[in-house]
Design a protein around this motif. Sequence first.
Motif, PDB file in Angstrom:
ATOM      1  N   ALA A  19       0.813  -1.147   0.039  1.00 22.25           N
ATOM      2  CA  ALA A  19       0.208  -0.063  -0.117  1.00 22.25           C
ATOM      3  C   ALA A  19       0.716   1.240  -0.128  1.00 22.25           C
ATOM      4  CB  ALA A  19      -0.713  -0.054   1.252  1.00 22.25           C
ATOM      5  N   ARG A  20       0.264   2.261  -0.564  1.00 22.88           N
ATOM      6  CA  ARG A  20       1.177   3.739  -0.861  1.00 22.88           C
ATOM      7  C   ARG A  20       0.383   4.676  -0.618  1.00 22.88           C
ATOM      8  NH1 ARG A  20       4.373   0.315  -0.714  1.00 22.88           N
ATOM      9  NH2 ARG A  20       6.294  -0.091  -2.482  1.00 22.88           N
ATOM     10  N   LEU A  21       0.928   5.838   0.006  1.00 26.62           N
ATOM     11  CA  LEU A  21       0.270   7.078   0.228  1.00 26.62           C
ATOM     12  C   LEU A  21      -0.647   7.474  -1.006  1.00 26.62           C
ATOM     13  CD1 LEU A  21       3.240   9.126   1.752  1.00 26.62           C
ATOM     14  CD2 LEU A  21       1.429   8.104   2.858  1.00 26.62           C
ATOM     15  N   GLY A  22      -1.686   7.928  -0.593  1.00 24.37           N
ATOM     16  CA  GLY A  22      -2.934   8.063  -1.638  1.00 24.37           C
ATOM     17  C   GLY A  22      -3.980   7.142  -1.859  1.00 24.37           C
ATOM     18  N   ASP A  23      -3.651   5.850  -1.205  1.00 28.60           N
ATOM     19  CA  ASP A  23      -4.749   4.772  -1.206  1.00 28.60           C
ATOM     20  C   ASP A  23      -5.633   5.056  -0.284  1.00 28.60           C
ATOM     21  OD1 ASP A  23      -3.294   3.712  -3.267  1.00 28.60           O
ATOM     22  OD2 ASP A  23      -2.183   2.115  -1.957  1.00 28.60           O
ATOM     23  N   HIS A  24      -6.824   4.687  -0.620  1.00 31.52           N
ATOM     24  CA  HIS A  24      -7.926   4.751   0.091  1.00 31.52           C
ATOM     25  C   HIS A  24      -8.588   3.311   0.333  1.00 31.52           C
ATOM     26  CE1 HIS A  24     -12.217   6.379   1.090  1.00 31.52           C
ATOM     27  NE2 HIS A  24     -11.470   6.159   2.531  1.00 31.52           N
ATOM     28  N   GLU A  41       0.666  -4.759   9.729  1.00 32.46           N
ATOM     29  CA  GLU A  41       1.040  -5.119   8.561  1.00 32.46           C
ATOM     30  C   GLU A  41       1.439  -3.610   7.829  1.00 32.46           C
ATOM     31  OE1 GLU A  41       1.424  -7.646   4.444  1.00 32.46           O
ATOM     32  OE2 GLU A  41      -0.024  -8.248   6.188  1.00 32.46           O
ATOM     33  N   LEU A  42       0.082  -2.748   7.833  1.00 33.12           N
ATOM     34  CA  LEU A  42       0.205  -1.669   7.190  1.00 33.12           C
ATOM     35  C   LEU A  42       1.022  -0.797   7.822  1.00 33.12           C
ATOM     36  CD1 LEU A  42      -1.245   0.169   4.936  1.00 33.12           C
ATOM     37  CD2 LEU A  42      -2.937   0.777   6.744  1.00 33.12           C
ATOM     38  N   GLY A 155      -5.133  12.994  -1.245  1.00 31.18           N
ATOM     39  CA  GLY A 155      -3.704  13.845  -1.675  1.00 31.18           C
ATOM     40  C   GLY A 155      -2.687  12.791  -1.615  1.00 31.18           C
ATOM     41  N   PRO A 156      -1.543  13.382  -1.936  1.00 35.21           N
ATOM     42  CA  PRO A 156      -0.271  12.530  -2.265  1.00 35.21           C
ATOM     43  C   PRO A 156       0.405  12.122  -0.773  1.00 35.21           C
ATOM     44  CG  PRO A 156       0.403  14.580  -2.635  1.00 35.21           C
ATOM     45  CD  PRO A 156      -1.072  14.557  -2.391  1.00 35.21           C
ATOM     46  N   HIS A 157       0.090  12.605   0.317  1.00 34.81           N
ATOM     47  CA  HIS A 157       0.802  12.349   1.840  1.00 34.81           C
ATOM     48  C   HIS A 157      -0.142  11.849   2.621  1.00 34.81           C
ATOM     49  CE1 HIS A 157       4.137  14.845   0.007  1.00 34.81           C
ATOM     50  NE2 HIS A 157       3.103  15.848  -0.186  1.00 34.81           N
ATOM     51  N   LEU A 158      -1.240  11.243   2.168  1.00 33.93           N
ATOM     52  CA  LEU A 158      -2.174  10.470   3.436  1.00 33.93           C
ATOM     53  C   LEU A 158      -2.702   9.266   2.655  1.00 33.93           C
ATOM     54  CD1 LEU A 158      -3.508  10.436   5.874  1.00 33.93           C
ATOM     55  CD2 LEU A 158      -5.413  11.937   4.633  1.00 33.93           C
ATOM     56  N   ALA A 159      -2.541   8.079   3.445  1.00 38.88           N
ATOM     57  CA  ALA A 159      -3.326   6.855   3.027  1.00 38.88           C
ATOM     58  C   ALA A 159      -4.114   6.259   4.303  1.00 38.88           C
ATOM     59  CB  ALA A 159      -2.139   5.610   2.858  1.00 38.88           C
ATOM     60  N   VAL A 160      -5.283   5.758   4.056  1.00 39.39           N
ATOM     61  CA  VAL A 160      -6.363   5.432   4.954  1.00 39.39           C
ATOM     62  C   VAL A 160      -6.801   4.078   4.976  1.00 39.39           C
ATOM     63  CG1 VAL A 160      -8.413   6.010   6.234  1.00 39.39           C
ATOM     64  CG2 VAL A 160      -7.035   7.993   5.214  1.00 39.39           C
ATOM     65  N   LEU A 161      -6.605   3.386   5.740  1.00 41.76           N
ATOM     66  CA  LEU A 161      -7.148   1.940   5.902  1.00 41.76           C
ATOM     67  C   LEU A 161      -8.657   2.011   6.821  1.00 41.76           C
ATOM     68  CD1 LEU A 161      -7.166  -1.123   5.374  1.00 41.76           C
ATOM     69  CD2 LEU A 161      -6.009  -1.497   7.164  1.00 41.76           C
ATOM     70  N   CYS A 162      -9.531   1.874   6.286  1.00 46.14           N
ATOM     71  CA  CYS A 162     -11.001   2.128   7.032  1.00 46.14           C
ATOM     72  C   CYS A 162     -11.295   0.737   7.524  1.00 46.14           C
ATOM     73  CB  CYS A 162     -12.249   2.724   6.610  1.00 46.14           C
ATOM     74  SG  CYS A 162     -11.642   4.306   6.255  1.00 46.14           S
ATOM     75  N   GLN A 163     -11.480   0.054   8.655  1.00 44.63           N
ATOM     76  CA  GLN A 163     -11.615  -1.190   9.128  1.00 44.63           C
ATOM     77  C   GLN A 163     -13.006  -1.548   9.516  1.00 44.63           C
ATOM     78  OE1 GLN A 163      -7.854  -1.801  11.532  1.00 44.63           O
ATOM     79  NE2 GLN A 163      -7.700  -3.443  10.315  1.00 44.63           N
ATOM     80  N   TYR A 164     -13.992  -2.206   8.798  1.00 46.27           N
ATOM     81  CA  TYR A 164     -15.197  -2.554   9.483  1.00 46.27           C
ATOM     82  C   TYR A 164     -15.412  -3.798   9.471  1.00 46.27           C
ATOM     83  CZ  TYR A 164     -16.557   1.961   7.462  1.00 46.27           C
ATOM     84  OH  TYR A 164     -16.415   3.515   7.421  1.00 46.27           O
TER      85      TYR A 164
END
Length: 612
Positions: A19-24, A41-42, A155-164
């Motif tokens: 996973a990389r920055l910018g991924d949702h 892991e992330l 944007g290019p500097h934030l990645a978020v993993l939303c866990q449901y």
Amino acid sequence: MPDRVEPARHERTLNLGSARLGDHLAHLFDTTQERSAAAAELLAAAMARGERALGLGSEASLAALAQALAARGVDVATAVARGALQLVAHREHYLAGGVFDPAQVRRACAVRTEAALSAGFTGLTMAADMDWSLSDAPGVERLVEFEASMGPFLGPHLAVLCQYDAGRSTAVVLRGVLRSHALVLHGGRILLNPGAVPPEAAVAPEAAKHEVTRLLAALHARGEADEALRRSEAHFRLLAESARDLVYRYRLAPEPGLEYVSPAATAMTGYTPEEHYADPQLCMKLVHPDDLGRLQAAVLDPGPEPLLVRWIRKNGTVLWAEQQNTLVRDDAGQPVAIQGIARDVTERMVAEQALQEAQRLAGLGRLAAGVAHEINNPLAWMGSNVHFVQEALAKMEAKGSAHGLGELQQALADVVDGVARVRAIMGGLEQLAGTAGGAERRPEGAIPALRAAVGAGAAGLAARREASPAAAPATAAPAPASPRGRVLVVDDDPVVARSVARVLSGEHDVVVVTSSREALRRAEAGERWDLVICDLMMPELSGMELSRRLVAVAPELGPRLVFLTAGAYTVEAQDFLASGHPCLEKPVDPAELRARAAAVVRAARALAPARG
């Protein structure tokens, strides 16, 4: 979920490291352990890349996350102390003031991202436990709207993993989550989500039009994928059903049975594919009882090498099959099927067994030939010495210098018959050796020949014993007159060498050596002979090799070489004698030895003036 072929189960450590920055990303998990492992892991991968890692959750989920990070080798205390890792209660981030406000949460994300960049990190990666959304806090109903708005915001500097939690979240929420995340983590795999609304479409004025265009494109893409899959399956089926090898897939669970078996089953086993489908255990019933255990043990551990087993065809004949199996597991890592290819290798196995039998017979042949060689050597000197004594006694009796020698002559004649009998037996043994070594004669012909030789020898001995005691003693035929020659006898067995010399010493000057290298040394020193009698098989230099070296030193010795053999039981020796080199079989008949010696010496002396 579709199953996959081993070793895909090793990918169950989740592919979040890529996973990389910018991924949702959306994570639909089934257990809290799965949630903690994915978040760990992330975030561990993010810290390794120089990003700040932010974990959002309840007190319990943050404690589980810290344990999962430690299990991955992360020093949690040190990472927190240097600011690389932050563990924050999700209510502080999402429910500030007890209310969920999407705009306020986006601003909080922006502030945290700027703080990470200011601290020298390359960006911010968040893993958020979204169980707060199950509460009745004001504004929670705007969750789907919030998720849809986050894509364009990242944007290019934030990645978020939303866990449901897939079991506790409502279907409406999960549908909205899937529509708003381009990447979905489910069942241990990151999946590209064709149902997600692109970020630009979510904020476009004509969102509905964009949605229709996207859905149509997705439908066409799915149709093309389905068509490609159908073509691939048709191609595979064509290959499988036209192949001579048997292709199969056997289901292990939930109900054992064949899912596919190619038409080659009929030719190989005698049972049609339909019979295999009707009886789930037929493929096991075909296996030879002695091989069934190995096959069953290999089901869950096929190994890289093909498995060789015997099948019993419908008509009762046995087929050798080489099976290459692959174990298939589901996403939980459980074995669900075994698939593979089986090849009929019966002809190859029959050929290998025939080769092994031929090698066994060849070994027996070499043993028999060796035994014959060892027995023929003493027979050689026995025969020569007995003939020598016979001749001496005949001369004494002819001169009247002894009395009553007839009985001695008879006894010696019996010994000679015994030698002849053993020689005949050795001939049969050598014939058997030749058969085992690959000659055209067959063993069933060699054994009667051996028995006949034994019988003939015994009959000859009995006939001689029934003869009159006053029968005239046997005398050797006079050898043809020849000049006295120089003779070299080379044999590693000194008794054989002396017996040959004793036979020839009356007519020739005989030199005996028991080493082939000594004979070669003498030739190199300048000694020459009218006749060289050489054993064919010797330990230092064989008679064949000695002859080549002697001829290289003195070419005139070539036609003067005569070989003795107690059995040419190597291919090289057989070829050597077949090329025309003169040979006498042990035990040698003295008259034949004298005649051969006289002929060679006479020829050598006839050429002597030309050499001079």
